[in-house]
Scaffold this motif. Structure first.
Motif, PDB file in Angstrom:
ATOM      1  N   ALA A   1       0.824  -1.205   0.000  1.00  0.00           N
ATOM      2  CA  ALA A   1       0.000   0.000   0.000  1.00  0.00           C
ATOM      3  C   ALA A   1       0.861   1.259   0.000  1.00  0.00           C
ATOM      4  CB  ALA A   1      -0.921   0.005   1.214  1.00  0.00           C
ATOM      5  N   SER A   2       2.061   1.148   0.516  1.00  0.00           N
ATOM      6  CA  SER A   2       2.950   2.317   0.540  1.00  0.00           C
ATOM      7  C   SER A   2       3.926   2.302  -0.634  1.00  0.00           C
ATOM      8  CB  SER A   2       3.727   2.352   1.860  1.00  0.00           C
ATOM      9  OG  SER A   2       4.521   1.196   1.994  1.00  0.00           O
ATOM     10  N   ALA A   3       3.526   1.619  -1.729  1.00  0.00           N
ATOM     11  CA  ALA A   3       4.283   1.607  -2.997  1.00  0.00           C
ATOM     12  C   ALA A   3       5.636   0.951  -2.869  1.00  0.00           C
ATOM     13  CB  ALA A   3       4.441   3.026  -3.530  1.00  0.00           C
ATOM     14  N   GLY A   4       5.747   0.014  -1.948  1.00  0.00           N
ATOM     15  CA  GLY A   4       6.977  -0.779  -1.853  1.00  0.00           C
ATOM     16  C   GLY A   4       8.199   0.032  -1.507  1.00  0.00           C
ATOM     17  N   ALA A   5       8.057   1.005  -0.636  1.00  0.00           N
ATOM     18  CA  ALA A   5       9.215   1.830  -0.275  1.00  0.00           C
ATOM     19  C   ALA A   5      10.265   1.002   0.437  1.00  0.00           C
ATOM     20  CB  ALA A   5       8.769   2.974   0.637  1.00  0.00           C
ATOM     21  N   ILE A   6      11.533   1.317   0.189  1.00  0.00           N
ATOM     22  CA  ILE A   6      12.642   0.653   0.864  1.00  0.00           C
ATOM     23  C   ILE A   6      12.786   1.252   2.255  1.00  0.00           C
ATOM     24  CG2 ILE A   6      15.114   0.160   0.707  1.00  0.00           C
ATOM     25  CD1 ILE A   6      14.862   0.676  -2.274  1.00  0.00           C
ATOM     26  N   ALA A   7      13.250   0.453   3.172  1.00  0.00           N
ATOM     27  CA  ALA A   7      13.424   0.912   4.546  1.00  0.00           C
ATOM     28  C   ALA A   7      14.242   2.198   4.581  1.00  0.00           C
ATOM     29  CB  ALA A   7      14.119  -0.164   5.375  1.00  0.00           C
ATOM     30  N   ALA A   8      13.855   3.105   5.463  1.00  0.00           N
ATOM     31  CA  ALA A   8      14.512   4.409   5.532  1.00  0.00           C
ATOM     32  C   ALA A   8      16.004   4.247   5.752  1.00  0.00           C
ATOM     33  CB  ALA A   8      13.911   5.221   6.685  1.00  0.00           C
ATOM     34  N   GLY A   9      16.773   5.056   5.044  1.00  0.00           N
ATOM     35  CA  GLY A   9      18.210   5.039   5.201  1.00  0.00           C
ATOM     36  C   GLY A   9      18.913   3.991   4.369  1.00  0.00           C
ATOM     37  N   THR A  10      18.164   3.212   3.562  1.00  0.00           N
ATOM     38  CA  THR A  10      18.775   2.172   2.743  1.00  0.00           C
ATOM     39  C   THR A  10      18.976   2.676   1.322  1.00  0.00           C
ATOM     40  OG1 THR A  10      17.668   0.482   4.037  1.00  0.00           O
ATOM     41  CG2 THR A  10      18.526  -0.187   1.912  1.00  0.00           C
ATOM     42  N   ASP A  11      20.179   2.496   0.797  1.00  0.00           N
ATOM     43  CA  ASP A  11      20.448   2.876  -0.586  1.00  0.00           C
ATOM     44  C   ASP A  11      19.580   2.027  -1.502  1.00  0.00           C
ATOM     45  OD1 ASP A  11      22.918   4.301  -2.263  1.00  0.00           O
ATOM     46  OD2 ASP A  11      22.008   2.581  -3.274  1.00  0.00           O
ATOM     47  N   PRO A  12      18.998   2.585  -2.597  1.00  0.00           N
ATOM     48  CA  PRO A  12      18.117   1.808  -3.474  1.00  0.00           C
ATOM     49  C   PRO A  12      18.821   0.696  -4.234  1.00  0.00           C
ATOM     50  CG  PRO A  12      18.513   4.003  -4.387  1.00  0.00           C
ATOM     51  CD  PRO A  12      19.050   4.004  -2.993  1.00  0.00           C
ATOM     52  N   ASP A  13      20.141   0.682  -4.275  1.00  0.00           N
ATOM     53  CA  ASP A  13      20.867  -0.329  -5.045  1.00  0.00           C
ATOM     54  C   ASP A  13      21.441  -1.454  -4.198  1.00  0.00           C
ATOM     55  OD1 ASP A  13      20.438   1.032  -7.441  1.00  0.00           O
ATOM     56  OD2 ASP A  13      22.159   2.349  -7.059  1.00  0.00           O
ATOM     57  N   PHE A  14      21.520  -1.263  -2.889  1.00  0.00           N
ATOM     58  CA  PHE A  14      22.153  -2.290  -2.062  1.00  0.00           C
ATOM     59  C   PHE A  14      21.683  -2.185  -0.621  1.00  0.00           C
ATOM     60  CE2 PHE A  14      24.932   1.397  -1.671  1.00  0.00           C
ATOM     61  CZ  PHE A  14      25.220   1.428  -0.313  1.00  0.00           C
ATOM     62  N   THR A  15      22.017  -3.203   0.154  1.00  0.00           N
ATOM     63  CA  THR A  15      21.806  -3.187   1.592  1.00  0.00           C
ATOM     64  C   THR A  15      22.971  -3.906   2.245  1.00  0.00           C
ATOM     65  OG1 THR A  15      20.209  -3.635   3.361  1.00  0.00           O
ATOM     66  CG2 THR A  15      20.504  -5.370   1.707  1.00  0.00           C
ATOM     67  N   PHE A  16      23.020  -3.906   3.552  1.00  0.00           N
ATOM     68  CA  PHE A  16      24.031  -4.649   4.290  1.00  0.00           C
ATOM     69  C   PHE A  16      23.346  -5.731   5.119  1.00  0.00           C
ATOM     70  CE2 PHE A  16      26.513  -0.914   3.336  1.00  0.00           C
ATOM     71  CZ  PHE A  16      27.795  -1.397   3.175  1.00  0.00           C
ATOM     72  N   VAL A  17      23.940  -6.915   5.138  1.00  0.00           N
ATOM     73  CA  VAL A  17      23.427  -8.005   5.963  1.00  0.00           C
ATOM     74  C   VAL A  17      24.553  -8.497   6.861  1.00  0.00           C
ATOM     75  CG1 VAL A  17      21.718  -8.717   4.245  1.00  0.00           C
ATOM     76  CG2 VAL A  17      23.989  -9.784   4.242  1.00  0.00           C
ATOM     77  N   LYS A  18      24.164  -9.043   8.017  1.00  0.00           N
ATOM     78  CA  LYS A  18      25.152  -9.518   8.965  1.00  0.00           C
ATOM     79  C   LYS A  18      25.420 -11.003   8.742  1.00  0.00           C
ATOM     80  CE  LYS A  18      26.426  -9.337  13.840  1.00  0.00           C
ATOM     81  NZ  LYS A  18      25.997  -8.950  15.209  1.00  0.00           N
ATOM     82  N   VAL A  19      26.667 -11.334   8.421  1.00  0.00           N
ATOM     83  CA  VAL A  19      27.101 -12.719   8.248  1.00  0.00           C
ATOM     84  C   VAL A  19      28.144 -13.000   9.318  1.00  0.00           C
ATOM     85  CG1 VAL A  19      28.137 -14.392   6.692  1.00  0.00           C
ATOM     86  CG2 VAL A  19      26.681 -12.575   5.767  1.00  0.00           C
TER      87      VAL A  19
END
Length: 247
Positions: free
Chosen positions: A134-152
């Motif tokens: 409903a919110s047009a699939g917005a990416i989480a605030a503060g996240t670059d639209p091309d990448f994210t970071f995950v914890k490994v």
């Protein structure tokens, strides 16, 4: 996980009176569930499932005239389903029909509760997904639209969205699969959906999120991505087809 504001509405369909009573007792002892009815045949329950709001269906597989699997095949928009069976060999069919879990008779409360908690989590995930759409699939605030970071393990690893082929849930972990590598992350699928942009990713199954750019073929409710056969759950099929047609 906290209980929802209103309990999940449960329907029990089983031709074994003892099994029905056990399931009803389990539901009555689970605060986030409420029983709204029982039926001793799939045919008797079919119309109710098409017309009444049901959140969670406890469904016996082996019933006369119409089996539980047959009933699932007639439903266009089935609720969350927990299969009840006397035999473990229905596990493959359970996976194909995208059910939450399957309980083997005799049912213990501990095993029942584990399945019910899965249903509760999936119900919460579905609500969050609807809100995200409903919110047009917005990416989480503060996240670059091309990448994210995950914890490994102890590291934060950069993941380029375009490099990801699909994400698979395995127990308490998700596997983020790329053409030549794989990251194993302690996470939930809900968290992945919140981080990965809905513009290129879609949930295809309770256990899979796929990159629409990587889809090579779709046939018999199965997606092919780099020789990996990924099942499409019945509850996700319409959304997947719509997204692929628009992509």
């Amino acid at each position: 996980m906290p209980a929802p504001s209103s309990p999940l509405r449960c329907l029990v369909v089983d031709d074994d009176p003892l099994s029905v009573q056990i399931v009803i007792n389990c539901i009555n002892n689970t605060p986030f569930l409420t029983a709204i009815g029982t039926y001793d045949s799939a045919m008797a329950a079919a119309e109710v499932l098409r017309t009444e709001p049901v959140d969670l269906l406890f469904l016996d597989v082996e019933m006369p005239l119409m089996s539980g699997i047959d009933l699932l095949n007639t439903l266009q928009n089935p609720p969350l389903v927990i299969l009840i069976t006397s035999s473990k060999h229905y596990a493959v069919e359970a996976f194909e029909h995208d059910v939450v879990d399957y309980l083997v008779k005799p049912i213990s409360y501990a095993r029942f509760l584990k399945a019910a908690q899965k249903a509760l989590e999936l119900s919460a995930d579905a609500s969050l997904s609807a809100a995200a759409s409903a919110s047009a699939g917005a990416i989480a605030a503060g996240t670059d639209p091309d990448f994210t970071f995950v914890k490994v393990d102890t590291k934060l690893v950069k993941v380029l969205f375009n490099d990801v082929s699909y994400v698979e849930a395995l127990g308490d972990y998700v596997h983020i699969v790329m053409p030549h590598s794989k990251l194993i992350v302690y996470s939930t699928m809900k968290a992945v959906e919140e981080k990965f942009p809905s513009s290129i990713f879609v949930r295809a199954h309770r256990s899979f999120i796929v990159n629409l750019k990587r889809v090579q073929a779709i046939e018999d409710n199965t997606i092919t991505i780099e020789n990996k056969q990924i099942p499409i759950g019945q509850t996700y099929l319409r959304e997947v087809l719509q997204r692929l047609n628009k992509f």
